[in-house]
Scaffold this motif. Structure first.
Motif, PDB file in Angstrom:
ATOM      1  N   MET A 180       0.823  -1.207   0.000  1.00  0.00           N
ATOM      2  CA  MET A 180       0.000   0.000   0.000  1.00  0.00           C
ATOM      3  C   MET A 180       0.865   1.268   0.000  1.00  0.00           C
ATOM      4  O   MET A 180       0.626   2.205  -0.735  1.00  0.00           O
ATOM      5  CB  MET A 180      -0.907  -0.029   1.238  1.00  0.00           C
ATOM      6  N   LYS A 181       1.906   1.259   0.839  1.00  0.00           N
ATOM      7  CA  LYS A 181       2.793   2.417   0.949  1.00  0.00           C
ATOM      8  C   LYS A 181       3.521   2.666  -0.374  1.00  0.00           C
ATOM      9  O   LYS A 181       3.629   3.799  -0.828  1.00  0.00           O
ATOM     10  CB  LYS A 181       3.788   2.191   2.090  1.00  0.00           C
ATOM     11  N   ARG A 182       4.000   1.596  -0.966  1.00  0.00           N
ATOM     12  CA  ARG A 182       4.716   1.702  -2.252  1.00  0.00           C
ATOM     13  C   ARG A 182       3.786   2.230  -3.345  1.00  0.00           C
ATOM     14  O   ARG A 182       4.174   3.077  -4.157  1.00  0.00           O
ATOM     15  CB  ARG A 182       5.264   0.327  -2.622  1.00  0.00           C
ATOM     16  N   LEU A 183       2.568   1.735  -3.379  1.00  0.00           N
ATOM     17  CA  LEU A 183       1.589   2.184  -4.364  1.00  0.00           C
ATOM     18  C   LEU A 183       1.260   3.663  -4.161  1.00  0.00           C
ATOM     19  O   LEU A 183       1.164   4.431  -5.124  1.00  0.00           O
ATOM     20  CB  LEU A 183       0.318   1.331  -4.265  1.00  0.00           C
ATOM     21  N   PHE A 184       1.098   4.065  -2.905  1.00  0.00           N
ATOM     22  CA  PHE A 184       0.820   5.456  -2.574  1.00  0.00           C
ATOM     23  C   PHE A 184       1.956   6.357  -3.073  1.00  0.00           C
ATOM     24  O   PHE A 184       1.718   7.396  -3.691  1.00  0.00           O
ATOM     25  CB  PHE A 184       0.647   5.598  -1.062  1.00  0.00           C
ATOM     26  N   ASP A 185       3.199   5.952  -2.819  1.00  0.00           N
ATOM     27  CA  ASP A 185       4.365   6.716  -3.275  1.00  0.00           C
ATOM     28  C   ASP A 185       4.334   6.885  -4.792  1.00  0.00           C
ATOM     29  O   ASP A 185       4.505   7.988  -5.321  1.00  0.00           O
ATOM     30  CB  ASP A 185       5.671   6.007  -2.881  1.00  0.00           C
ATOM     31  N   PHE A 186       4.124   5.763  -5.486  1.00  0.00           N
ATOM     32  CA  PHE A 186       4.160   5.782  -6.947  1.00  0.00           C
ATOM     33  C   PHE A 186       3.054   6.661  -7.523  1.00  0.00           C
ATOM     34  O   PHE A 186       3.306   7.478  -8.420  1.00  0.00           O
ATOM     35  CB  PHE A 186       4.033   4.358  -7.496  1.00  0.00           C
ATOM     36  N   LEU A 187       1.848   6.517  -7.015  1.00  0.00           N
ATOM     37  CA  LEU A 187       0.724   7.291  -7.548  1.00  0.00           C
ATOM     38  C   LEU A 187       0.892   8.785  -7.295  1.00  0.00           C
ATOM     39  O   LEU A 187       0.602   9.607  -8.168  1.00  0.00           O
ATOM     40  CB  LEU A 187      -0.591   6.797  -6.936  1.00  0.00           C
ATOM     41  N   LEU A 188       1.378   9.132  -6.119  1.00  0.00           N
ATOM     42  CA  LEU A 188       1.557  10.549  -5.809  1.00  0.00           C
ATOM     43  C   LEU A 188       2.617  11.175  -6.719  1.00  0.00           C
ATOM     44  O   LEU A 188       2.441  12.287  -7.218  1.00  0.00           O
ATOM     45  CB  LEU A 188       1.942  10.726  -4.340  1.00  0.00           C
ATOM     46  N   ILE A 189       3.701  10.444  -6.968  1.00  0.00           N
ATOM     47  CA  ILE A 189       4.732  10.952  -7.872  1.00  0.00           C
ATOM     48  C   ILE A 189       4.200  11.023  -9.303  1.00  0.00           C
ATOM     49  O   ILE A 189       4.436  12.004 -10.022  1.00  0.00           O
ATOM     50  CB  ILE A 189       6.005  10.071  -7.802  1.00  0.00           C
ATOM     51  N   PHE A 190       3.471   9.994  -9.715  1.00  0.00           N
ATOM     52  CA  PHE A 190       2.925   9.960 -11.071  1.00  0.00           C
ATOM     53  C   PHE A 190       2.047  11.179 -11.346  1.00  0.00           C
ATOM     54  O   PHE A 190       2.188  11.850 -12.368  1.00  0.00           O
ATOM     55  CB  PHE A 190       2.123   8.671 -11.281  1.00  0.00           C
ATOM     56  N   PHE A 191       1.143  11.477 -10.417  1.00  0.00           N
ATOM     57  CA  PHE A 191       0.225  12.599 -10.630  1.00  0.00           C
ATOM     58  C   PHE A 191       0.901  13.956 -10.413  1.00  0.00           C
ATOM     59  O   PHE A 191       0.377  14.986 -10.844  1.00  0.00           O
ATOM     60  CB  PHE A 191      -1.002  12.455  -9.729  1.00  0.00           C
ATOM     61  N   SER A 192       2.083  13.947  -9.782  1.00  0.00           N
ATOM     62  CA  SER A 192       2.839  15.193  -9.583  1.00  0.00           C
ATOM     63  C   SER A 192       3.829  15.463 -10.708  1.00  0.00           C
ATOM     64  O   SER A 192       4.425  16.545 -10.770  1.00  0.00           O
ATOM     65  CB  SER A 192       3.611  15.131  -8.258  1.00  0.00           C
ATOM     66  N   THR A 193       4.006  14.486 -11.600  1.00  0.00           N
ATOM     67  CA  THR A 193       5.014  14.596 -12.658  1.00  0.00           C
ATOM     68  C   THR A 193       4.886  15.857 -13.520  1.00  0.00           C
ATOM     69  O   THR A 193       5.905  16.492 -13.827  1.00  0.00           O
ATOM     70  CB  THR A 193       4.995  13.336 -13.547  1.00  0.00           C
ATOM     71  N   PRO A 194       3.673  16.284 -13.935  1.00  0.00           N
ATOM     72  CA  PRO A 194       3.577  17.503 -14.754  1.00  0.00           C
ATOM     73  C   PRO A 194       4.154  18.747 -14.058  1.00  0.00           C
ATOM     74  O   PRO A 194       4.620  19.667 -14.722  1.00  0.00           O
ATOM     75  CB  PRO A 194       2.068  17.653 -14.975  1.00  0.00           C
ATOM     76  N   LEU A 195       4.161  18.749 -12.730  1.00  0.00           N
ATOM     77  CA  LEU A 195       4.758  19.853 -11.986  1.00  0.00           C
ATOM     78  C   LEU A 195       6.232  19.593 -11.699  1.00  0.00           C
ATOM     79  O   LEU A 195       7.069  20.492 -11.823  1.00  0.00           O
ATOM     80  CB  LEU A 195       4.014  20.050 -10.658  1.00  0.00           C
ATOM     81  N   LEU A 196       6.559  18.346 -11.355  1.00  0.00           N
ATOM     82  CA  LEU A 196       7.917  18.009 -10.937  1.00  0.00           C
ATOM     83  C   LEU A 196       8.940  18.105 -12.067  1.00  0.00           C
ATOM     84  O   LEU A 196      10.051  18.617 -11.862  1.00  0.00           O
ATOM     85  CB  LEU A 196       7.951  16.597 -10.346  1.00  0.00           C
ATOM     86  N   LEU A 197       8.597  17.611 -13.260  1.00  0.00           N
ATOM     87  CA  LEU A 197       9.573  17.601 -14.356  1.00  0.00           C
ATOM     88  C   LEU A 197      10.045  18.996 -14.762  1.00  0.00           C
ATOM     89  O   LEU A 197      11.251  19.244 -14.835  1.00  0.00           O
ATOM     90  CB  LEU A 197       9.015  16.833 -15.554  1.00  0.00           C
ATOM     91  N   PRO A 198       9.128  19.950 -15.032  1.00  0.00           N
ATOM     92  CA  PRO A 198       9.592  21.297 -15.382  1.00  0.00           C
ATOM     93  C   PRO A 198      10.364  21.952 -14.241  1.00  0.00           C
ATOM     94  O   PRO A 198      11.348  22.669 -14.485  1.00  0.00           O
ATOM     95  CB  PRO A 198       8.292  22.069 -15.669  1.00  0.00           C
ATOM     96  N   LEU A 199       9.954  21.683 -12.999  1.00  0.00           N
ATOM     97  CA  LEU A 199      10.649  22.254 -11.844  1.00  0.00           C
ATOM     98  C   LEU A 199      12.067  21.701 -11.733  1.00  0.00           C
ATOM     99  O   LEU A 199      13.027  22.446 -11.506  1.00  0.00           O
ATOM    100  CB  LEU A 199       9.847  21.947 -10.574  1.00  0.00           C
ATOM    101  N   CYS A 200      12.206  20.392 -11.915  1.00  0.00           N
ATOM    102  CA  CYS A 200      13.536  19.762 -11.876  1.00  0.00           C
ATOM    103  C   CYS A 200      14.434  20.315 -12.977  1.00  0.00           C
ATOM    104  O   CYS A 200      15.620  20.585 -12.748  1.00  0.00           O
ATOM    105  CB  CYS A 200      13.414  18.247 -12.026  1.00  0.00           C
ATOM    106  N   LEU A 201      13.880  20.483 -14.170  1.00  0.00           N
ATOM    107  CA  LEU A 201      14.655  21.008 -15.293  1.00  0.00           C
ATOM    108  C   LEU A 201      15.118  22.432 -15.005  1.00  0.00           C
ATOM    109  O   LEU A 201      16.284  22.780 -15.242  1.00  0.00           O
ATOM    110  CB  LEU A 201      13.820  20.968 -16.568  1.00  0.00           C
ATOM    111  N   ALA A 202      14.215  23.259 -14.467  1.00  0.00           N
ATOM    112  CA  ALA A 202      14.560  24.645 -14.159  1.00  0.00           C
ATOM    113  C   ALA A 202      15.659  24.714 -13.098  1.00  0.00           C
ATOM    114  O   ALA A 202      16.619  25.484 -13.230  1.00  0.00           O
ATOM    115  CB  ALA A 202      13.317  25.397 -13.687  1.00  0.00           C
ATOM    116  N   VAL A 203      15.539  23.898 -12.048  1.00  0.00           N
ATOM    117  CA  VAL A 203      16.548  23.893 -10.989  1.00  0.00           C
ATOM    118  C   VAL A 203      17.884  23.389 -11.528  1.00  0.00           C
ATOM    119  O   VAL A 203      18.942  23.938 -11.220  1.00  0.00           O
ATOM    120  CB  VAL A 203      16.089  23.039  -9.790  1.00  0.00           C
ATOM    121  N   ALA A 204      17.848  22.357 -12.373  1.00  0.00           N
ATOM    122  CA  ALA A 204      19.075  21.809 -12.953  1.00  0.00           C
ATOM    123  C   ALA A 204      19.829  22.864 -13.769  1.00  0.00           C
ATOM    124  O   ALA A 204      21.053  22.999 -13.667  1.00  0.00           O
ATOM    125  CB  ALA A 204      18.756  20.602 -13.825  1.00  0.00           C
TER     126      ALA A 204
END
Length: 196
Positions: free
Chosen positions: A1-25
């Motif tokens: 359950m914990k692993r699934l929760f982690d994966f789903l939260l990251i998956f749905f956050s990807t549209p925000l996380l990817l551009p943010l990671c690129l900008a910080v990089a």
């Protein structure tokens, strides 16, 4: 359950996380140069080592003997901003996807600390380490090591889905107000030398 929760939260956050990671990089590259990422062996579940990745926050400045200067002297204003905003932690989402970390759990500290833990403190390694944890939302780097470890072990004994949701919510609040980033006079915390 914990692993699934982690994966789903990251998956749905990807549209925000990817551009943010690129900008910080890009900013890290122009402000601090290469390498962009800081990689270090940290203890994972059962203290098994894994390579944790973060965005670089310090320079490679050295003294006349070619020894690295103390962290405080190598930490730039830009690096301080990355740490206070927790943006330096973004690459750790990759560690979560790989199953080496979880979104919530005791923070992975240094490998050199592992032999210094008491048997009770060592129980913090019964779970996967986390991007954030119960200790992080109760003082982060402004509480003493013993208190931090007590909070970590409390989480190990009381973990639940709703507790993880609470930690994530409190973490977001802490990040916004930039609370508990470092101990006085330290880049983060003084080195752990064992229990009294």
């Amino acid at each position: 359950m914990k692993r699934l929760f982690d994966f789903l939260l990251i998956f749905f956050s990807t549209p925000l996380l990817l551009p943010l990671c690129l900008a910080v990089a890009v900013l890290v590259y122009f402000k601090l140069g290469s390498p962009i990422l800081f990689k270090q062996q940290r203890p994972g579940k059962n203290a098994k080592p894994f390579e944790m990745i973060k965005f670089r926050t310090m320079t490679d400045k050295r003294d006349v003997n070619n020894e690295l200067l103390p962290d405080l002297k190598r930490l730039t204003k830009f690096g301080q901003f990355l740490r206070s905003s927790s943006l330096d932690e973004l690459p750790e989402f990759w560690n979560v996807l790989k199953g080496e970390m979880s979104l919530v759990g005791p923070r992975p500290l240094l490998m050199e600390y592992v032999p210094l833990y008491s048997p009770e403190q060592a129980r913090r390694h019964d779970l996967h380490p986390g991007l954030s944890g119960w200790a992080q939302v109760h003082g982060r780097n402004t509480i003493c090591w013993e208190e931090k470890f007590k909070l970590d072990v409390w989480y190990v004994d009381n973990r639940s889905f709703w507790l993880d949701v609470k930690v994530i919510w409190l973490t977001l609040k802490k990040v916004i107000v930039r609370d508990g980033i470092s101990a006085d006079g330290e880049a983060t915390m003084p080195k752990y030398t064992g229990s009294n």
